[in-house]
Each structure stands twice: as C-alpha cells, then as structure tokens.
Design an enzyme around this catalytic site. Structure first.
Site, PDB file in Angstrom:
ATOM      1  N   TYR A 184     -42.225  37.641  53.424  1.00 30.62           N
ATOM      2  CA  TYR A 184     -43.223  38.339  54.240  1.00 30.62           C
ATOM      3  C   TYR A 184     -44.644  38.134  53.729  1.00 30.62           C
ATOM      4  O   TYR A 184     -45.607  38.428  54.438  1.00 30.62           O
ATOM      5  CB  TYR A 184     -42.891  39.832  54.335  1.00 30.62           C
ATOM      6  CG  TYR A 184     -43.428  40.701  53.227  1.00 30.62           C
ATOM      7  CD1 TYR A 184     -44.566  41.482  53.427  1.00 30.62           C
ATOM      8  CD2 TYR A 184     -42.805  40.758  51.981  1.00 30.62           C
ATOM      9  CE1 TYR A 184     -45.065  42.294  52.415  1.00 30.62           C
ATOM     10  CE2 TYR A 184     -43.292  41.566  50.974  1.00 30.62           C
ATOM     11  CZ  TYR A 184     -44.423  42.330  51.191  1.00 30.62           C
ATOM     12  OH  TYR A 184     -44.914  43.121  50.187  1.00 30.62           O
ATOM     13  N   ARG A 185     -44.808  37.647  52.520  1.00 32.37           N
ATOM     14  CA  ARG A 185     -46.113  37.255  51.983  1.00 32.37           C
ATOM     15  C   ARG A 185     -45.849  36.403  50.753  1.00 32.37           C
ATOM     16  O   ARG A 185     -44.736  36.387  50.229  1.00 32.37           O
ATOM     17  CB  ARG A 185     -46.995  38.473  51.651  1.00 32.37           C
ATOM     18  CG  ARG A 185     -46.492  39.335  50.527  1.00 32.37           C
ATOM     19  CD  ARG A 185     -47.076  40.731  50.527  1.00 32.37           C
ATOM     20  NE  ARG A 185     -48.453  40.812  50.068  1.00 32.37           N
ATOM     21  CZ  ARG A 185     -48.998  41.957  49.631  1.00 32.37           C
ATOM     22  NH1 ARG A 185     -48.291  43.076  49.591  1.00 32.37           N
ATOM     23  NH2 ARG A 185     -50.251  41.996  49.243  1.00 32.37           N
ATOM     24  N   TYR A 235     -50.154  37.376  44.258  1.00 32.98           N
ATOM     25  CA  TYR A 235     -50.242  36.603  45.494  1.00 32.98           C
ATOM     26  C   TYR A 235     -51.496  35.726  45.538  1.00 32.98           C
ATOM     27  O   TYR A 235     -51.755  35.074  46.536  1.00 32.98           O
ATOM     28  CB  TYR A 235     -50.213  37.540  46.699  1.00 32.98           C
ATOM     29  CG  TYR A 235     -48.920  38.315  46.820  1.00 32.98           C
ATOM     30  CD1 TYR A 235     -47.735  37.677  47.166  1.00 32.98           C
ATOM     31  CD2 TYR A 235     -48.879  39.686  46.579  1.00 32.98           C
ATOM     32  CE1 TYR A 235     -46.540  38.385  47.269  1.00 32.98           C
ATOM     33  CE2 TYR A 235     -47.688  40.399  46.680  1.00 32.98           C
ATOM     34  CZ  TYR A 235     -46.527  39.743  47.024  1.00 32.98           C
ATOM     35  OH  TYR A 235     -45.343  40.447  47.128  1.00 32.98           O
TER      36      TYR A 235
END
Length: 524
Positions: free
Chosen positions: A469-470, A92
């Site tokens: 969601y991310r 991420y």
C-alpha cells in the site's frame, strides 16, 4: 555545484532558476550549496548510498502565492520539484526526492492550524502542522476532541493522510477521515474539492463529496498537485477508555487470532484500529538483539523464548481498546473475552498490569490520541546506525492469508540474515502487514542484503496476490509494475492524467512510479 542535476537542465539554467526562487521566498529559505543543510534532506534510512536520493536544492515557500510563483519558475526552466510536508516519512524515503538532483519543495513553513471546530469535530490544517502541534493546540484550548496520530508524533497530519497512513483510534483510517482539500495544480491554478468549490460554503469540512466527481483521491500518493490545506475529522472525547492487550504463546496462533478478530472488526465491536504485533517488534522498543544473541544474525528460538519470559510477551501480542460509558465497555469486553480469550494460552492485560512498560505505555497513548516518539526505539535493535525500510503488503482479515504472509516474509528475512519485526494493523476487512526490515545502515553488506530481500518479497507477494500500500523511494517503480492487470491499464491512466495536468513534468517525477512523458521516453 550540486553533485547531480537532471539531464535536460544545464548548470546555468539551474542557478538562474534557484536565484529566481530565492527572490520569491527570501535567501534564508533556499538551500543550494552542498553541505550539512542540504544533506539533512537525504534519506537517513536509505538502503542505498546517500547520494542516490540527494536533492540539488531546497526551497521553502510560505503560502499559496509563493507556491504559484515557484511553480511558474519551475515550468519556465523545467525544474523538477519534490514536495514534502514535514519530511518525516522515514522508512519510506523521508525528505529525499525520488531522483538525485531534483529540488525539494519543503512546505514546513506552512504550519498554521486554520480552524478547530469543537461542535462538529474537525480541524483545517496546512501541510506543516504536525501531530504534536495539533494535539498541543487542542489541549491548550481545552477542546474535548482527540486526534488520531501516526506512531511518530513529529509527522505531518496532512502528509501522513496523503500517504494513506493509519493510526490507532476509531478514526485510524486517516484518508477516510479527511474532508476537503485545497490544491495548487502545476500551472498555478488553485482549486478546492468537495463543498469547498462553493463560494461562502458552510460545509467544506462536513461533507466529503460535494457535487460531481470526487477528485480528492487523485491527489493522494500522487504527483498531480500540491495540497495546501486539508480538513480532518476529530474524534469527540469519549466518556470512557479501556485499552487492553492479549498475549499468545505460539506462532501458529496468528491464524486463530485473525479468524476471531474479523467478526469483531466487521461488526465494529472492536471500534479502533487494532494491532496484532510480533514478539520482536515489541521487544525492540525496550531491548536489543545483542542482549540475546549474535548482533549480526537472526535470533534462535531459545532466545525468543527468553525474551517472552523476561518481558511477559507472547509470540503475538494483540492490542485494542474500547470506548464509551463503563457499563457498555464492560459488556463489550465479555464478547471480546469469549472470542479472543478462547485461544489456548491467551492472557489479558490492562493498564494496572503493565503500567511503566514502554511497549504498553506508548500504545495506550496512541489509542487515545496522544502522539509520541517511542516507536523509534526500534532502530536500536540491530545496533550501529540502525535504520529500517517497511515492506507493507495488504492482507485479508483471514487466518490463512495472515499465516501465508508471515511465513513467507519470516522465512525470506531469516534467509537473508534479518529478524522478522512485523505487525498487522487490523482494519474493517483488511490488514496492513508491516514488516520493518531493520538493518545497520553503516554496513554496506547489510544494505545490499536488505535491497535484495525487499525485491524478492515484492515478487513473491505479487505472485501470491498481495500488493503493497506504500513503499520506499527505491522500490516505487517495481511495485507500480506489479499493479499490471489488463496490460497496466491503471498506470496508463495515471500517466495520461500526469501528462494532462503537468505537461512539463515538474511535480514529483517518479512518485509511486508515475513519470512525466519525457522521462518515460528516456527510460524507453
């Protein structure tokens, strides 16, 4: 001289700000020269070039007072700060900032476990506390408490919670299990949420809501403040633990698995964060693509069947656990067998059946709160400089949706030359569908195809009504743009909050697509 600086910051202003920050934290805790130390803060898994997210400097404070002084300097010079806890949020973005030239505010020195309370089952920690550290502390003290770790045990307890991470025990929804924050706002104001705002409070880590509006959520996945302390609820050690795995032979079994597991989760018959894991996710823990086919192409069906046979795996592999007294677990297992064992070809496995299997062993540890690093073996799947970015849409716990997402992602992944490595983390009513887009980072063409695939998946998921969601740094703006109901009312509110709480825009500009006013105006 840094390779990049924000447009509004002159080199003279940058160096003056860095010198003042160095005076606050000490010369050993500022990195400002390009070299290995600074480049260790790049995103090692980025699908972009290294310099795309390379910071201009790093400053590592040790305490709230130093953070306040750094924020004052940042406001004086309008220096953008990108806050990290441990910097291990790989797939991420890792420790890298959203834009090149921004300064990383590294909170790793703030790694104190301030309290562990065995009676009520909670911990109060600073940002730098890792899952390994908290686990080892509890073991050393002999407390009968379990933590709920994310898969990589080196991650920050606080950081993962703020990013809405999930775990594997009944306490697997990490943000749901937090209780109380201390936050430093951009102007240096320190506040405590919930019961923490009451002087001499006795209940800061016991009751989440306090009095008045609940603000904790605005400090998660955001850039509205710097969280410096957080309470986390810990699970009392149960009298018994029964992990199990069920393998399923066919791709289309995903529909039946999801339909069968939904009532078991909603009723909490299965109490923990269960996982429905695809074949190649499991295989990547202990083998490589090159052992079964062309290392640069998706594996054919014949190779998948060989992997299933060699490793006693299914096309889908369901993991869960039961907790409590043995008679209770035995009775609950009968209910689980009736539901999930009714699918043709289902095979149950327990510890005595698979002990020594790396895929089994690491999940058994995670479901009982023991952190480890085994899942990082996945990066070996493609060979070379293995890396991954995760595409993570939310799905209802409904068979039709699970199959739709799986087929959409697998088809597109194969089209762009990638395997489907995916799993569904099954919550109470939703599933986090994580597709690990694994690629050789040393191969420029693979990086390009990974970026193109990710962008296609964002568009197609949003069109079908599924939101992530991310996400990775490179895709934050695009995904934020998909949450556009009522002319983007939610992100407009985010920007109003940003402008009110951080008018100079110094805290993590661009985090989750939330930009300060002056940078929004530049884009316009």
């Amino acid at each position: 001289m840094p390779k990049a600086l924000p447009d509004w910051l002159t080199p003279q202003q940058f160096w003056q700000a860095v010198d003042e920050m160095r005076a606050v934290v000490g010369k050993d805790w500022v990195i400002s020269e390009d070299g290995p130390a600074l480049r260790s803060y790049r995103d090692a898994f980025s699908p972009e070039e290294d310099d795309t997210f390379l910071p201009s400097a790093v400053v590592a404070p040790d305490g709230v007072e130093q953070i306040q002084k750094i924020l004052k300097i940042a406001n004086d010079y309008r220096v953008p700060l990108w806050t990290i806890s441990s910097g291990k949020n790989f797939a991420y973005g890792g420790p890298a900032p959203r834009k090149a030239g921004h300064v990383v505010l590294d909170l790793k020195r703030m790694n104190r476990i301030l309290e562990v309370n065995e009676e009520f089952g909670y911990a109060l920690v600073e940002p730098g506390v890792t899952y390994f550290q908290l686990y080892e502390y509890i073991q050393k003290k002999g407390y009968k408490l379990w933590i709920d770790p994310a898969a990589p045990g080196w991650g920050s307890v606080l950081g993962n919670t703020l990013e809405h991470g999930v775990g594997y025990t009944p306490y697997g929804d990490h943000f749901m299990m937090h209780c109380g924050m201390e936050v430093v706002l951009a102007d240096g104001t320190v506040l405590r949420t919930g019961q923490g705002s009451l002087p001499d409070t006795q209940c800061w880590q016991l009751f989440q809501y306090g009095f008045g509006p609940v603000l904790d959520g605005i400090f998660s996945q955001s850039n509205f403040g710097v969280v410096t302390k957080m309470g986390m609820w810990l699970m009392p050690e149960p009298p018994g633990y029964m992990p199990f795995m069920i393998t399923y032979e066919r791709e289309e079994d995903l529909h039946a698995i999801t339909e069968a597991v939904r009532p078991l989760k909603v009723s909490m018959t299965i109490p923990n964060a269960a996982f429905t894991v695809g074949l190649l996710w499991e295989a990547s823990i202990k083998t490589t693509r090159a052992q079964y086919g062309d290392p640069k192409k998706p594996l054919p069906d014949s190779a998948l069947k060989k992997i299933m046979s060699d490793h006693k795996l299914g096309m889908w592999n369901f993991y869960a656990a039961l907790y409590g007294p043995k008679p209770m677990m035995d009775n609950t297992l009968k209910v689980v067998r009736d539901a999930l064992g009714s699918i043709p070809g289902a095979k149950f496995y327990f510890d005595e059946d698979r002990k020594g299997d790396p895929s089994w062993d690491y999940r058994v540890k995670l479901m009982r709160g023991i952190p480890n690093m085994t899942e990082f073996n996945m990066t070996n799947w493609v060979g070379g400089s293995g890396a991954h970015v995760d595409f993570s849409p939310i799905s209802p716990t409904r068979g039709e949706d699970a199959m739709r997402q799986y087929q959409m992602i697998k088809t597109r992944a194969n089209e762009y030359g990638f395997d489907y490595l995916g799993e569904f983390a099954v919550g109470w009513r939703d599933m986090h569908h994580v597709f690990s887009l694994t690629f050789d980072r040393a191969d420029a063409d693979e990086r390009r195809r990974a970026r193109e695939l990710f962008n296609v998946l964002i568009d197609e998921a949003a069109k079908a009504g599924y939101g992530e969601y991310r996400t990775h740094l490179a895709f934050m703006d695009k995904i934020a743009g998909t949450y556009n109901w009522n002319d983007g009312a939610l992100w407009k509110l985010h920007h109003r909050l940003k402008d009110a709480l951080d008018p100079n825009g110094i805290l993590a500009p661009g985090k989750m697509g939330i930009w300060p006013r002056h940078m929004r105006e530049e884009e316009a």
